[in-house]
Design a protein around this motif. Structure first.
Motif, PDB file in Angstrom:
ATOM      1  N   ASP A 139       0.817  -1.270  -0.043  1.00 59.58           N
ATOM      2  CA  ASP A 139      -0.160   0.000   0.049  1.00 59.58           C
ATOM      3  C   ASP A 139       0.925   1.269  -0.020  1.00 59.58           C
ATOM      4  O   ASP A 139       0.605   2.335   0.435  1.00 59.58           O
ATOM      5  N   GLN A 141       1.506   3.423  -2.008  1.00 57.69           N
ATOM      6  CA  GLN A 141       0.959   4.811  -2.770  1.00 57.69           C
ATOM      7  C   GLN A 141       0.307   5.617  -1.720  1.00 57.69           C
ATOM      8  O   GLN A 141       0.243   6.796  -1.890  1.00 57.69           O
ATOM      9  N   SER A 142      -0.406   4.796  -0.796  1.00 56.49           N
ATOM     10  CA  SER A 142      -1.162   5.465   0.294  1.00 56.49           C
ATOM     11  C   SER A 142      -0.548   6.642   1.128  1.00 56.49           C
ATOM     12  O   SER A 142      -1.065   7.381   1.916  1.00 56.49           O
ATOM     13  N   THR A 145      -0.729   9.810  -1.315  1.00 50.93           N
ATOM     14  CA  THR A 145      -1.942  10.506  -1.644  1.00 50.93           C
ATOM     15  C   THR A 145      -2.861   9.457  -0.383  1.00 50.93           C
ATOM     16  O   THR A 145      -3.027   8.405  -0.706  1.00 50.93           O
ATOM     17  N   LYS A 146      -3.772  10.442  -0.024  1.00 48.88           N
ATOM     18  CA  LYS A 146      -4.658   9.464   0.694  1.00 48.88           C
ATOM     19  C   LYS A 146      -6.084   9.433   0.061  1.00 48.88           C
ATOM     20  O   LYS A 146      -6.819   8.732   0.481  1.00 48.88           O
ATOM     21  N   ASP A 147      -6.486   9.884  -0.988  1.00 46.55           N
ATOM     22  CA  ASP A 147      -7.646   9.979  -1.706  1.00 46.55           C
ATOM     23  C   ASP A 147      -7.684   8.850  -2.675  1.00 46.55           C
ATOM     24  O   ASP A 147      -8.184   7.863  -2.405  1.00 46.55           O
ATOM     25  N   LYS A 148      -6.900   9.002  -3.860  1.00 47.19           N
ATOM     26  CA  LYS A 148      -7.105   7.793  -4.950  1.00 47.19           C
ATOM     27  C   LYS A 148      -5.510   7.160  -5.192  1.00 47.19           C
ATOM     28  O   LYS A 148      -4.414   7.900  -5.379  1.00 47.19           O
ATOM     29  N   TRP A 149      -5.467   5.974  -4.519  1.00 48.27           N
ATOM     30  CA  TRP A 149      -4.421   5.175  -4.799  1.00 48.27           C
ATOM     31  C   TRP A 149      -4.920   3.792  -5.042  1.00 48.27           C
ATOM     32  O   TRP A 149      -5.708   3.128  -4.592  1.00 48.27           O
ATOM     33  N   ASP A 150      -3.790   2.951  -5.590  1.00 54.04           N
ATOM     34  CA  ASP A 150      -3.815   1.669  -5.887  1.00 54.04           C
ATOM     35  C   ASP A 150      -2.872   0.872  -5.012  1.00 54.04           C
ATOM     36  O   ASP A 150      -1.778   1.358  -4.898  1.00 54.04           O
ATOM     37  N   ASP A 171      -9.400  -4.695   4.486  1.00 53.11           N
ATOM     38  CA  ASP A 171      -9.703  -4.055   3.326  1.00 53.11           C
ATOM     39  C   ASP A 171      -9.921  -4.793   2.223  1.00 53.11           C
ATOM     40  O   ASP A 171     -10.759  -5.855   2.394  1.00 53.11           O
ATOM     41  N   ASP A 176      -7.721  -7.797  -4.149  1.00 54.94           N
ATOM     42  CA  ASP A 176      -6.720  -7.192  -5.153  1.00 54.94           C
ATOM     43  C   ASP A 176      -5.485  -8.276  -5.198  1.00 54.94           C
ATOM     44  O   ASP A 176      -4.684  -8.130  -6.599  1.00 54.94           O
TER      45      ASP A 176
END
Length: 245
Positions: A139, A141-142, A145-150, A171, A176
């Motif tokens: 995780d 990428q989180s 950015t807290k909004d859109k990440w993969d 989650d 995934d």
């Protein structure tokens, strides 16, 4: 070769993984083993260092030390010296991709390979589990950015030829990770929080600090993902048989 304990997750400071931590310390076969904490992935907060010192020092009787890399005060040679002079190496959780980049800068990845060849115990939770494998479900990428990440696949040091997913019961990680297995066609190992897998001399064993936690192996077969639970038995089992799917 060394021993690896990969822990799927849990709060070390709340003693959630204590039964697993005990196994790690016992595997050193010393009255007062040296334990080195590497908190790079969490950006080296004092609270994490205090939790490690409490559990591995006060509770489990180790002589503890910490490897700090982000302040720029540690040389490559000093980092290597700390790694090679300890019995147990424990890597904390956090941003896996950032951690691996910092390690490469300091040659920590090379030092850890040397430590493994010299029989050190390598262990860790979350990012500290991913790093020992060929790849991991991350995780990272989180943290940017807290909004859109993969979720992403990150490359590890590759002691174990598999893709690992910590926090498998959190989650949307299960779905995934299944897709990542199909996409990359790698053997997958999935660990719930408070479960761990130990690798020792071409054998493995599952450990749990919560009996409800589970561990799995996943693999790609005829266009679908097959998932099998790994049971924590008293006996060690063959790594070759585990990964030959």
């Amino acid at each position: 070769m060394g021993t690896i304990f990969a822990i799927g997750g849990g709060e070390i400071g709340n003693l959630e993984t204590l039964d697993i931590d005990k196994k790690i310390v016992e595997s050193a076969n010393k009255t007062k083993p040296k334990a080195l904490f590497i908190p790079t992935a969490s950006s080296e907060p004092q609270a994490c260092i205090d939790s490690f010192n409490y559990v591995y020092g006060e509770k489990l009787g180790c002589s503890t030390d910490v490897l700090l890399l982000l302040e720029g005060k540690t040389s490559n040679e000093q980092a290597r010296k700390q790694i090679m002079s300890t019995d147990i190496i424990y890597v904390g959780g956090g941003n896996t991709s950032m951690m691996l980049h910092v390690w490469e800068t300091y040659g920590v990845d090379k030092s850890l390979k040397e430590a493994y060849k010299n029989g050190k115990i390598l262990s860790g939770l979350s990012a500290g589990a991913i790093c020992w494998f060929k790849s991991g479900h991350s995780d990272s990428q989180s943290f940017y950015t807290k909004d859109k990440w993969d979720y992403i696949r990150v490359e590890g040091i590759n002691f174990i030829d598999a893709m690992i997913c910590p926090h498998y019961n959190e989650d949307t990680r299960e779905d995934d990770f299944n897709q990542k297995i199909l996409e990359y066609d790698e053997i997958g190992l999935a660990l719930d929080n408070n479960s761990a897998i130990e690798f020792k001399n071409n054998f493995y064993k599952i450990h749990k600090s919560d009996l409800k936690s589970k561990a799995y192996i996943l693999y790609h077969l005829n266009g679908r993902v097959v998932k099998e639970e790994l049971i924590n038995t008293a006996e060690y089992k063959s790594v070759e048989e585990l990964l030959n799917r």
